[in-house]
Design a protein around this motif. Structure first.
Motif, PDB file in Angstrom:
ATOM      1  N   ALA A 130      88.679  73.490  61.326  1.00  0.00           N
ATOM      2  CA  ALA A 130      87.707  75.337  60.961  1.00  0.00           C
ATOM      3  C   ALA A 130      86.312  75.013  61.482  1.00  0.00           C
ATOM      4  N   ASP A 131      86.370  73.744  61.491  1.00  0.00           N
ATOM      5  CA  ASP A 131      84.650  73.244  61.902  1.00  0.00           C
ATOM      6  C   ASP A 131      84.013  73.071  63.631  1.00  0.00           C
ATOM      7  N   VAL A 132      83.388  74.496  63.592  1.00  0.00           N
ATOM      8  CA  VAL A 132      83.723  75.206  64.857  1.00  0.00           C
ATOM      9  C   VAL A 132      82.606  74.286  65.594  1.00  0.00           C
ATOM     10  N   ALA A 133      82.020  73.684  65.116  1.00  0.00           N
ATOM     11  CA  ALA A 133      80.971  72.991  65.343  1.00  0.00           C
ATOM     12  C   ALA A 133      81.723  72.000  66.388  1.00  0.00           C
ATOM     13  N   HIS A 134      82.662  71.633  65.503  1.00  0.00           N
ATOM     14  CA  HIS A 134      83.259  70.128  66.914  1.00  0.00           C
ATOM     15  C   HIS A 134      84.609  69.989  66.875  1.00  0.00           C
ATOM     16  N   ARG A 135      85.084  71.498  67.425  1.00  0.00           N
ATOM     17  CA  ARG A 135      86.796  71.525  67.532  1.00  0.00           C
ATOM     18  C   ARG A 135      85.465  72.323  68.958  1.00  0.00           C
ATOM     19  N   GLN A 136      86.832  72.087  70.170  1.00  0.00           N
ATOM     20  CA  GLN A 136      86.750  72.657  71.131  1.00  0.00           C
ATOM     21  C   GLN A 136      88.077  74.240  71.300  1.00  0.00           C
ATOM     22  N   ASP A 137      89.095  74.248  69.808  1.00  0.00           N
ATOM     23  CA  ASP A 137      90.037  75.206  69.915  1.00  0.00           C
ATOM     24  C   ASP A 137      90.060  76.625  68.909  1.00  0.00           C
ATOM     25  N   THR A 138      88.683  76.778  69.111  1.00  0.00           N
ATOM     26  CA  THR A 138      88.285  77.874  68.215  1.00  0.00           C
ATOM     27  C   THR A 138      87.115  78.740  68.839  1.00  0.00           C
ATOM     28  N   VAL A 139      87.330  80.299  68.494  1.00  0.00           N
ATOM     29  CA  VAL A 139      87.262  81.699  68.777  1.00  0.00           C
ATOM     30  C   VAL A 139      85.517  81.118  69.336  1.00  0.00           C
ATOM     31  N   PHE A 140      84.962  80.470  67.957  1.00  0.00           N
ATOM     32  CA  PHE A 140      83.485  80.522  67.783  1.00  0.00           C
ATOM     33  C   PHE A 140      82.915  79.268  69.851  1.00  0.00           C
ATOM     34  N   ASP A 141      83.867  78.757  69.007  1.00  0.00           N
ATOM     35  CA  ASP A 141      83.731  77.885  70.731  1.00  0.00           C
ATOM     36  C   ASP A 141      83.865  78.409  72.429  1.00  0.00           C
ATOM     37  N   ALA A 142      84.546  79.258  71.684  1.00  0.00           N
ATOM     38  CA  ALA A 142      85.148  79.764  73.291  1.00  0.00           C
ATOM     39  C   ALA A 142      84.074  80.822  73.653  1.00  0.00           C
ATOM     40  N   VAL A 143      83.515  82.091  72.391  1.00  0.00           N
ATOM     41  CA  VAL A 143      82.462  82.414  72.516  1.00  0.00           C
ATOM     42  C   VAL A 143      81.240  81.923  73.560  1.00  0.00           C
ATOM     43  N   CYS A 144      80.838  81.224  72.505  1.00  0.00           N
ATOM     44  CA  CYS A 144      79.703  80.058  72.670  1.00  0.00           C
ATOM     45  C   CYS A 144      80.092  79.883  74.509  1.00  0.00           C
ATOM     46  N   ALA A 145      81.119  79.358  74.836  1.00  0.00           N
ATOM     47  CA  ALA A 145      80.962  78.416  76.359  1.00  0.00           C
ATOM     48  C   ALA A 145      81.087  79.878  77.014  1.00  0.00           C
ATOM     49  N   GLU A 146      81.706  81.335  76.424  1.00  0.00           N
ATOM     50  CA  GLU A 146      81.503  82.016  77.833  1.00  0.00           C
ATOM     51  C   GLU A 146      79.782  82.318  77.713  1.00  0.00           C
ATOM     52  N   LEU A 147      79.537  82.096  77.049  1.00  0.00           N
ATOM     53  CA  LEU A 147      77.557  82.740  76.799  1.00  0.00           C
ATOM     54  C   LEU A 147      77.063  81.707  77.867  1.00  0.00           C
ATOM     55  N   VAL A 148      76.612  80.183  77.820  1.00  0.00           N
ATOM     56  CA  VAL A 148      77.316  79.151  78.697  1.00  0.00           C
ATOM     57  C   VAL A 148      77.720  79.312  79.987  1.00  0.00           C
ATOM     58  N   ARG A 149      78.980  79.879  80.105  1.00  0.00           N
ATOM     59  CA  ARG A 149      78.356  80.236  81.171  1.00  0.00           C
ATOM     60  C   ARG A 149      78.400  81.716  82.472  1.00  0.00           C
ATOM     61  N   ARG A 150      77.341  81.911  81.796  1.00  0.00           N
ATOM     62  CA  ARG A 150      76.190  82.812  81.901  1.00  0.00           C
ATOM     63  C   ARG A 150      75.025  81.973  81.734  1.00  0.00           C
ATOM     64  N   GLN A 151      74.814  81.364  81.987  1.00  0.00           N
ATOM     65  CA  GLN A 151      73.448  80.536  81.829  1.00  0.00           C
ATOM     66  C   GLN A 151      72.541  81.026  80.672  1.00  0.00           C
ATOM     67  N   LEU A 152      73.336  81.906  79.539  1.00  0.00           N
ATOM     68  CA  LEU A 152      72.005  81.790  78.432  1.00  0.00           C
ATOM     69  C   LEU A 152      71.757  80.371  77.079  1.00  0.00           C
ATOM     70  N   PRO A 153      70.948  80.963  76.911  1.00  0.00           N
ATOM     71  CA  PRO A 153      70.259  79.742  76.586  1.00  0.00           C
ATOM     72  C   PRO A 153      70.552  79.852  75.197  1.00  0.00           C
ATOM     73  N   GLY A 154      70.645  78.670  73.990  1.00  0.00           N
ATOM     74  CA  GLY A 154      71.340  79.228  72.530  1.00  0.00           C
ATOM     75  C   GLY A 154      70.096  78.301  71.349  1.00  0.00           C
ATOM     76  N   VAL A 155      70.493  78.157  70.438  1.00  0.00           N
ATOM     77  CA  VAL A 155      69.820  77.900  68.971  1.00  0.00           C
ATOM     78  C   VAL A 155      70.921  77.947  68.192  1.00  0.00           C
ATOM     79  N   GLN A 156      71.533  76.960  67.594  1.00  0.00           N
ATOM     80  CA  GLN A 156      71.949  76.989  66.930  1.00  0.00           C
ATOM     81  C   GLN A 156      71.851  76.049  65.209  1.00  0.00           C
ATOM     82  N   VAL A 157      71.525  76.913  64.259  1.00  0.00           N
ATOM     83  CA  VAL A 157      71.457  76.387  63.318  1.00  0.00           C
ATOM     84  C   VAL A 157      72.334  76.150  61.889  1.00  0.00           C
TER      85      VAL A 157
END
Length: 281
Positions: A130-157
């Protein structure tokens, strides 16, 4: 409510793709197909109105959250008032106590944002599943990857214990990426201007620089700007200090909320009757 002992079930590859695809459909102005796609895996799409600003947000939420069989897959909030151009990511809510307040503050502070919020304590489930910041097999990562695919910059807190980096309030890094050095410097200056002691990862060795952060690696591969920002417990225990931190973060997100950036899109609004008119968080 997320707690350390709450449930978490790792999603399958198909489930991850379905949620990310539903988010993508919403960003493509296709509300009903998005709603239908998300429903396939038990996610709901509704509209909330922020009582502070009057702005409307889409909420994509796991319908299993808080009930028996909680999967811990989290939520996504999309600003419906402006073209979507950037994201704020909260991978460790509750574990990094009050980091979610920083995420909500940033989402409210600048238009055109998406907030991706993890749905389980990082120590839920087996191992670090469940440590989504260090896993590729999570819903969190899949959504973030979709946003990157759309070239959206991000800040992670994130949040750190004061003893982890004595003498500093904030650690600012670009993680594995090299495409947000200008934004990192802008943020560090803004935070210093708000009275915070900032550890600049490009200028000295800081702990918790996010070099192993999974979302940072995805952004780096696509040359999409990404910031990894850690806030001390002292910052996160004070509403006043949180407000100052959010104001500093807004100096970066407001620059990203610009028509000069490509990849943004304006999602269609979900039905107002589907949810109470109040933004939570």
């Amino acid at each position: 409510m997320i707690d350390r002992n709450g449930g978490y079930r790792p999603p399958t590859e198909a489930e991850r793709a379905t949620v990310a695809g539903g988010v993508g459909l919403l960003l493509d102005h296709r509300e009903q197909p998005a709603r239908d796609r998300l429903a396939e895996v038990g996610f709901d799409l509704r509209t909330l109105t922020d009582t502070r600003s009057g702005r409307r947000f889409a909420e994509i939420a796991d319908s299993h959250e808080g009930g028996n069989g909680n999967r811990g897959w989290g939520r996504v909030y999309v600003d419906l008032s402006a073209p979507v151009r950037w994201s704020v990511q909260v991978p460790h809510p509750v574990a990094d106590e009050d980091s979610e307040k920083l995420g909500v503050g940033v989402l409210r502070g600048t238009s055109g944002g998406v907030m991706v919020l993890a749905g389980a304590h990082r120590r839920s489930g087996e191992g670090n599943s469940a440590d989504v910041a260090h896993r590729q097999d999570t819903v969190f990562d899949a959504v973030c990857a979709e946003l990157v695919r759309r070239q959206l910059p991000g800040v992670q807190v994130h949040g750190f214990a004061d003893s982890s980096q004595p003498g500093y309030d904030v650690i600012v890094s670009t993680g594995k990426a090299d495409d947000a050095h200008a934004e990192a410097r802008t943020l560090a200056r803004a935070l210093s201007g708000k009275g915070f002691e900032v550890c600049r990862a490009w200028a000295r060795d800081c702990s918790l620089e996010g070099r192993t952060n999974t979302q940072s690696a995805v952004a780096a591969a696509a040359h999409v700007p990404f910031l990894h920002v850690e806030f001390s417990r002292t910052v996160r225990t004070s509403e006043r200090r949180i407000a100052r931190a959010v104001a500093a973060l807004d100096t970066v997100t407001s620059g990203w909320d610009s028509p000069d950036r490509h990849g943004g899109s304006t999602p269609s609004a979900a039905s107002p009757s589907a949810a109470p008119a109040v933004a939570r968080g």
